[in-house]
Design a protein around this motif. Structure first.
Motif: not given
Ligand code: AMP
Length: 421
Positions: A111-115, A118-122, A125-127, A278-281, A305-310
């Motif tokens: 959970f992050r209070y991000d803006r 597409a590909g960025r959510y609040r 899911h991470q693996f 574009s950062a997936v991992c 790794i961000g699962i939504e981005r994958i």
């Molecule tokens: P980090 O923990 O910031 O190093 O992020 C690791 C990975 O999690 C990133 O490469 C993204 O794939 C994914 N990620 C991070 N923040 C978000 C977000 N707000 N929404 C979706 N994916 C995210």
């Protein structure tokens, strides 16, 4: 008025959940191959853990945490990432007592209070994996291989692995000074965040995505040129292991983690077709983190790794498998009086591992046949009054169109024979 989901969250609907299960299965298979074991920690922790474990000068802690006070006046935070929580659990449960090297993985919501975009959510899911206990570069190489092999297995090529070393508490202060000397005259041209980073965490200035800051920091000194012997040997060894494993990488001196407990290896995998996100991992070594969390000094390395981005990448490249939702039998009672017999047959079939469905909407046979087609049922078991009186049903093979009157207790055998054939 309808209450909607909170901004930045997404429902994973039934039509999409198969994709998630698919990715999770590939992850679990890879982790089994590499002997990483799953750890599941709570989604909230004491806020203090993240202040210590992520660092008070990071964007995550300064701007992005979902922090709340519970009814017992404790400050809790929904986990914005999971490394600190894994380290907490490792220490609290004394996992170090069982083995010298703990290889762990997790899958779950962060959970992050991000803006949101597409590909960025609040809620996303991470693996992630964490290896705790080894300081040598071979484990760094293994972790990177695991990420690369996973992404390749999912069918994603076009990946770029960026690599850097951020040194250690011995060599980093020297670099920090050099960097501050370089930045000093430029501070007024930097964004307000970077101006405050200049004193507190100057390496993070290199990480800023704002165009002006990127421009101003062209020509900044590189940390790899300031590494001490130990860090430099570690980095060279890692590069040679990756080369042996035939993994391409690009050196990226801007890839930084500006906190004391992040050490040596830092890496990121990008999938360019995703554009802005574009950062997936992202991953790296954190030899100071376990001690920061109150344990004996223990080296560690991990990635997330961000699962939504994958998923976005797999959708874009049309790499998601097509799932069949065919069933073996559709049980069709002709009228409400036949429902009991139909239900009993349905239960028997399912108990014997046959995928079966029946009409719960109490509709006529025409509608039920349409339903059976919708499910691509291999058979329809039609239960009419006359047949039922003789303990029989009409079994229709939907492929051949052949109908057979058979004893109700033979249905299972008949279907199994046909399904096996
Ligand atoms: P980090 O923990 O910031 O190093 O992020 C690791 C990975 O999690 C990133 O490469 C993204 O794939 C994914 N990620 C991070 N923040 C978000 C977000 N707000 N929404 C979706 N994916 C995210």
């Amino acid at each position: 008025m309808l209450v909607t989901g909170p901004r930045g969250t997404k429902d994973i609907l039934p039509e999409a959940s198969g994709n998630w299960q698919y990715i999770e299965q590939v992850i679990r298979d890879i982790c089994r191959l590499y002997l990483y074991k799953e750890i599941r920690t709570p989604v909230f922790e004491h806020t203090e853990l993240f202040l210590r474990g992520i660092g008070e000068t990071t964007d995550i802690v300064e701007k992005e945490m979902y922090t709340f006070t519970d009814r017992g006046e404790r400050s809790l935070t929904l986990r914005p990432e999971n490394t600190a929580a894994v380290v907490r659990s490792y220490l609290e449960n004394k996992l170090y007592a069982d083995t010298l090297l703990n290889k762990l993985f997790y899958i779950g919501p962060m959970f992050r209070y991000d803006r949101p975009q597409a590909g960025r959510y609040r809620q996303f899911h991470q693996f992630g994996v964490e290896a705790l206990g080894s300081k040598g570069p071979a484990i760094d190489a293994e972790i990177i291989m695991l990420a690369v092999q996973l992404l390749r297995k999912l069918g994603l090529d076009d990946l770029t692995l960026y690599l850097n070393s951020v040194g250690c508490p011995q060599c980093r202060p020297i670099y920090r000074e050099k960097l501050q000397d370089f930045l000093r005259e430029k501070t007024s041209h930097l964004c307000s965040d970077c101006q405050s980073r200049f004193e507190r965490n100057p390496m993070r200035v290199l990480d800023c995505k704002k165009e002006k800051c990127t421009e101003e920091t062209q020509g900044a000194p590189h940390i790899v040129d300031c590494l001490c012997d130990e860090c430099s040997t570690h980095f060279n060894h890692l590069k040679s292991l990756l080369t042996l494993a035939e993994v391409d990488f690009k050196l990226n001196p801007r890839l930084v983690r500006g906190l004391d407990y992040y050490t040596k290896t830092a890496f990121e995998i990008q999938y360019a077709p995703l554009g802005a996100q574009s950062a997936v991992c992202g991953g790296g070594r954190y030899d100071g983190l376990v001690a920061e969390c109150g344990g004996q000094p223990t080296p560690g390395i991990g990635f997330a790794i961000g699962i939504e981005r994958i998923l976005l990448a797999l959708e874009k490249q049309k790499l998601l498998p097509v799932f069949s939702n065919t069933i073996d039998v559709f049980v069709a009672p002709m009228g409400i009086d036949m429902q009991g017999i139909a239900f009993k047959l349905l239960c028997n079939l399912r108990e014997n591992g046959i995928t079966a469905e029946m009409d719960f909407m109490e509709k006529g046979i025409k509608w039920q046949m349409k339903q059976a087609n919708k499910y691509s049922a291999k058979f329809v078991a039609i239960i009419g009054e006359e047949e039922a009186a003789q303990d029989k049903i009409m079994l229709k093979n939907m492929l051949t169109g052949v109908q057979e009157l058979i004893n109700i207790d033979e249905v299972q055998q008949k279907i199994e024979l046909d399904v096996e054939a």
